[in-house]
Motif scaffolding. Sequence first.
Motif, short mmCIF file in Angstrom:
data_model
loop_
_atom_site.label_atom_id
_atom_site.label_comp_id
_atom_site.label_asym_id
_atom_site.label_seq_id
_atom_site.Cartn_x
_atom_site.Cartn_y
_atom_site.Cartn_z
N GLY A 88 119.69 -1.23 22.43
CA GLY A 88 118.85 -0.35 21.44
C GLY A 88 118.39 0.69 21.47
O GLY A 88 118.96 1.43 22.91
N GLY A 89 118.04 1.61 20.98
CA GLY A 89 117.52 2.73 21.52
C GLY A 89 116.17 3.71 21.55
O GLY A 89 115.43 2.71 22.18
N LYS A 90 115.70 5.36 21.88
CA LYS A 90 114.50 5.55 21.68
C LYS A 90 113.36 4.99 20.84
O LYS A 90 111.92 4.29 21.50
CB LYS A 90 114.55 6.93 21.67
N ASN A 91 113.68 4.57 19.61
CA ASN A 91 112.86 4.15 19.07
C ASN A 91 112.14 2.83 19.35
O ASN A 91 111.77 2.01 18.83
CB ASN A 91 113.20 3.98 17.21
N GLU A 92 113.81 2.30 19.38
CA GLU A 92 113.41 0.41 19.39
C GLU A 92 113.17 0.34 21.13
O GLU A 92 111.73 -0.76 20.90
CB GLU A 92 114.87 -0.24 20.15
N GLU A 93 112.92 0.93 22.66
CA GLU A 93 111.93 1.34 23.52
C GLU A 93 110.13 1.57 22.93
O GLU A 93 109.30 0.49 23.10
CB GLU A 93 112.86 2.12 24.65
N LEU A 94 110.13 2.25 21.80
CA LEU A 94 109.44 2.89 21.72
C LEU A 94 108.45 1.64 21.43
O LEU A 94 106.63 1.54 21.25
CB LEU A 94 108.91 3.79 21.06
N GLU A 95 109.48 1.09 20.33
CA GLU A 95 108.48 0.15 20.04
C GLU A 95 108.08 -1.09 20.08
O GLU A 95 107.32 -1.79 19.38
CB GLU A 95 109.02 -0.57 18.39
N HIS A 96 109.01 -1.17 21.36
CA HIS A 96 108.43 -2.67 21.82
C HIS A 96 107.34 -2.31 22.84
O HIS A 96 106.93 -3.76 23.94
CB HIS A 96 109.71 -3.29 22.75
N CYS A 97 107.03 -1.44 23.67
CA CYS A 97 106.33 -0.90 24.73
C CYS A 97 104.82 -1.26 24.21
O CYS A 97 104.31 -1.32 23.04
CB CYS A 97 105.92 1.13 24.41
N ILE A 98 104.08 -1.46 25.05
CA ILE A 98 102.59 -1.85 25.28
C ILE A 98 101.79 -1.17 24.28
O ILE A 98 100.55 -1.50 23.59
CB ILE A 98 101.95 -1.86 26.41
N LYS A 99 102.37 0.23 24.18
CA LYS A 99 101.40 1.92 23.52
C LYS A 99 101.78 1.43 22.43
O LYS A 99 100.52 2.05 21.19
CB LYS A 99 101.89 2.73 23.72
N SER A 100 102.80 0.49 21.68
CA SER A 100 102.48 0.03 20.29
C SER A 100 101.92 -1.46 19.88
O SER A 100 102.16 -2.10 18.37
CB SER A 100 104.64 0.19 20.09
N SER A 101 101.06 -2.43 20.51
CA SER A 101 100.68 -3.31 20.46
C SER A 101 98.77 -2.83 20.10
O SER A 101 98.66 -2.18 20.39
CB SER A 101 100.59 -4.01 21.88
N TYR A 102 98.83 -3.69 19.72
CA TYR A 102 97.16 -4.28 19.09
C TYR A 102 96.28 -3.65 20.22
O TYR A 102 95.17 -3.35 19.86
CB TYR A 102 97.10 -5.46 18.30
N MET A 103 96.73 -4.25 21.62
CA MET A 103 96.33 -4.62 22.55
C MET A 103 95.83 -3.41 23.23
O MET A 103 94.61 -3.30 24.02
CB MET A 103 96.61 -6.04 23.64
N TRP A 104 97.26 -2.14 23.32
CA TRP A 104 96.43 -0.87 23.69
C TRP A 104 95.02 -0.30 23.33
O TRP A 104 94.00 0.22 24.60
CB TRP A 104 97.39 -0.01 23.13
N ASN A 105 94.78 -0.29 22.01
CA ASN A 105 93.71 0.28 22.00
C ASN A 105 92.04 -0.85 23.08
O ASN A 105 91.10 0.26 22.55
CB ASN A 105 93.21 0.51 21.24
N ASP A 106 92.54 -1.86 23.02
CA ASP A 106 91.33 -2.34 23.55
C ASP A 106 91.52 -2.80 25.37
O ASP A 106 90.50 -3.39 26.08
CB ASP A 106 90.99 -3.85 23.22
N LEU A 107 92.58 -1.61 26.03
CA LEU A 107 92.57 -1.59 27.12
C LEU A 107 91.90 -0.44 28.20
O LEU A 107 91.81 0.74 27.16
CB LEU A 107 93.97 -1.76 27.27
#
Length: 242
Positions: A45-64
């Motif tokens: 994968g490249g940069k876009n794939e890494e960002l997509e799989h980061c916790i910041k791209s998850s539904y849970m990020w805003n609840d932390l």
Amino acid sequence: MANKNTLTALDITLRDVLENEKFMGGKVFVCAGDFRQILPVIRGGGKNEELEHCIKSSYMWNDLTKLELTENARLKKDDTKNILFPQKLLQLGSQSEGPVEFDEDFDVRVKSRQELVDKVYDDIENNHLNASYFEKRAIVSPTNDGVDNINQMIHEKLKEKEVVYNSVDVAVEEGTDIQTSVFNAMTSPSLPPHQLRVKVGSVLMIIRNICPPKLCNGTRIIVTNLKKNVLVGKILVTAESK
């Protein structure tokens, strides 16, 4: 560094096992890390794939709830130069606008890796058994290839006789068709190379817990003697841990 899919699986599992639809089944959940270090590694994968799989791209990020460390207790308040350096590094990873500039006397700039090695490990020939000499010196590289290349340059600066230790590459079971040459050419960050080239004065890192708490994974030693099947070394420790 954790892939968001891993955390999602944990969240779903805890909700199911605990029969609680709250985040992580209502349990206290703590993540520790720094996004300036490394994003999840996605094979191919490249940069876009890494960002997509980061916790910041998850539904849970805003609840932390985000907690940040703001003070480095190891730095002396009167050591202006060492205080400014981590501050500059934080600016590099904080999307600061404009270039991050260092003063001319803040660092020593070199044009090649060889010049870097010569600057950092000057007079290593006369200090190869001096623990305090190595405690104050280190070169950091972002890739394993860079580490191997720099280590080889430092290794060549030592004037002692080189001894080569080969790993066992014989199949235990008869009739096993294994191309040992292929495996011998492979390198892994968690294993020593097939040919371990060592000199008296070489600094090595132990990668197994041999005799805790002194000889553990991560302990560095200076080689003082080379036997046929044994490496004799002196533990390299920092001034704070002596």
